[in-house]
Write a protein that holds these residues in place. Structure first.
Motif, mmCIF file in Angstrom:
data_model
loop_
_atom_site.group_PDB
_atom_site.id
_atom_site.type_symbol
_atom_site.label_atom_id
_atom_site.label_comp_id
_atom_site.label_asym_id
_atom_site.label_seq_id
_atom_site.Cartn_x
_atom_site.Cartn_y
_atom_site.Cartn_z
ATOM 1 N N SER A 160 6.271 5.769 5.581
ATOM 2 C CA SER A 160 4.914 6.167 5.954
ATOM 3 C C SER A 160 4.901 7.610 6.438
ATOM 4 C CB SER A 160 4.379 5.245 7.053
ATOM 5 O OG SER A 160 3.183 5.766 7.610
ATOM 6 N N LEU A 219 2.681 1.710 -3.403
ATOM 7 C CA LEU A 219 1.789 2.097 -4.484
ATOM 8 C C LEU A 219 1.293 3.532 -4.314
ATOM 9 C CD1 LEU A 219 -0.349 -1.149 -4.940
ATOM 10 C CD2 LEU A 219 1.353 -0.221 -6.517
ATOM 11 N N SER A 220 1.099 3.961 -3.065
ATOM 12 C CA SER A 220 0.580 5.302 -2.823
ATOM 13 C C SER A 220 1.667 6.368 -2.878
ATOM 14 C CB SER A 220 -0.122 5.356 -1.455
ATOM 15 O OG SER A 220 0.817 5.134 -0.409
ATOM 16 N N GLU A 221 2.928 5.943 -2.816
ATOM 17 C CA GLU A 221 4.034 6.900 -2.803
ATOM 18 C C GLU A 221 5.110 6.432 -3.788
ATOM 19 O OE1 GLU A 221 5.485 9.924 -2.765
ATOM 20 O OE2 GLU A 221 4.262 10.080 -0.950
ATOM 21 N N ARG A 224 0.831 -1.210 0.000
ATOM 22 C CA ARG A 224 0.000 0.000 0.000
ATOM 23 C C ARG A 224 0.862 1.255 0.000
ATOM 24 N NH1 ARG A 224 -2.655 -1.379 3.954
ATOM 25 N NH2 ARG A 224 -1.529 -0.252 5.595
ATOM 26 N N ALA A 225 1.890 1.253 0.840
ATOM 27 C CA ALA A 225 2.745 2.437 0.949
ATOM 28 C C ALA A 225 3.519 2.681 -0.339
ATOM 29 C CB ALA A 225 3.704 2.272 2.127
#
Length: 318
Positions: A296, A169-171, A166-167
């Motif tokens: 994060s 893909l989001s960043e 998740r981290a």
């Protein structure tokens, strides 16, 4: 740690020969594939972080895969369908929600994969050796438990991999930070070693004797000088001229922390200094945090506030 430029790869085919070649090349081993007659499709998405690869595969038939032996450690999580593995005549069944080690390094096995989707994490043995502080082909990994992981370890693995995916893909900028990639790889390796029940080696008499103030001073000096680089416990121990276990003991004994936690504190202070002098028109909190290895944003903000009493945005904008 050797940190390669990250990359993503996609594969989608209905051609059995192409699929066989792709899987054999990707996983570096001889394979024997037997698919049920009829329509057959395999899709594969890979995020390559160098010493760790995160894979997402799905396929549409009953597929039998004979594996001659892997030179990596592969952790599998069936997401839909089921996976059955047979080794030395012993069969084990895995269902969605299970987490398991596919095979011990260099040990052959057969995998029956029903139509469905799986998530894999492929880890180089060199990384496992670096994180564990011992030869990754030692008994802990050679004799890895091949059953479904206990519920608490399975939950920890799912939480860790979900956070990483998740981290990242989001960043997308995180994929260009060597410090983030190194920390991410070691996080996944530590979780994989827990699945293998690979406990740290016990301290020897020499380790205990070496865990003194001189060791700590050499290690701290090395960390201060190299905080901007991707460094591992093994590298710090080598610089301090002791074993990784002695290094861990020294930090625990004198500072009640670990070398990597101490390094994170150094990097947090460096990020703080950059935020103090940065131009808010050209820099962002997220960009500076990533530069210093913090993946994060929310965790960085919480840690920063607990240490300095203000939010990092407040420091940046004065």
């Amino acid at each position: 740690m050797r940190t390669l430029a990250p990359a993503t790869h996609q594969f989608d085919s209905r051609d059995p020969d192409d699929i066989h070649h792709h899987l054999a090349t990707t996983y570096g081993t001889r394979l024997r594939l037997r698919a049920r007659d009829g329509d057959y499709r395999l899709t594969h998405w890979r995020t390559d972080l160098g010493l760790v690869r995160l894979d997402d595969l799905s396929q549409s038939t009953d597929l039998t895969v004979g594996i001659d032996g892997l030179d990596t450690l592969v952790v599998c999580e069936p997401l839909t369908g089921e996976v059955n593995r047979t080794r030395d005549g012993e069969a084990v069944r895995y269902l969605p929600g299970d987490v398991h080690v596919v095979s011990r390094p260099q040990q052959p096995c057969t995998v029956d994969w029903r139509p469905g989707r799986v998530a894999l994490c492929v880890l180089d043995l060199a990384l496992l050796a670096e994180v564990s502080g011992e030869d990754a082909t030692a008994d802990a990994v050679r004799n890895a438990d091949l059953g479904a992981a206990p519920p608490h370890l399975a939950r920890h693995w799912r939480t860790t991999t979900a956070y990483v995916r998740r981290a990242l893909l989001s960043e997308p900028d995180a994929l260009r930070s060597p410090l983030v990639m190194g920390a991410t790889a070691r996080l996944l390796a530590a979780s994989a070693l827990a699945l293998c029940d690979a406990s740290p080696p016990p301290a020897t008499r020499r380790d205990t004797a070496d865990a003194g103030g001189a060791t700590l001073r050499r290690a701290v000096a090395y960390l201060e000088e190299h905080a901007h680089l991707d460094v591992s416990v093994a590298q710090v121990a080598a610089a301090a001229r002791v074993s990784p276990r002695a290094l861990q003991l020294a930090f625990r004994r004198h500072l009640d922390t670990t070398p990597m936690a101490y390094l994170r504190d150094i990097r947090l202070r460096r990020a703080h200094r950059e935020l103090q002098v940065a131009d808010p028109g050209r820099e962002t909190v997220a960009g500076i945090a990533l530069r210093w290895g913090f993946l994060s944003h929310s965790r960085f903000t919480a840690r920063y506030r607990a240490t300095f009493g203000v939010a990092p945005r407040r420091t940046l904008y004065g």
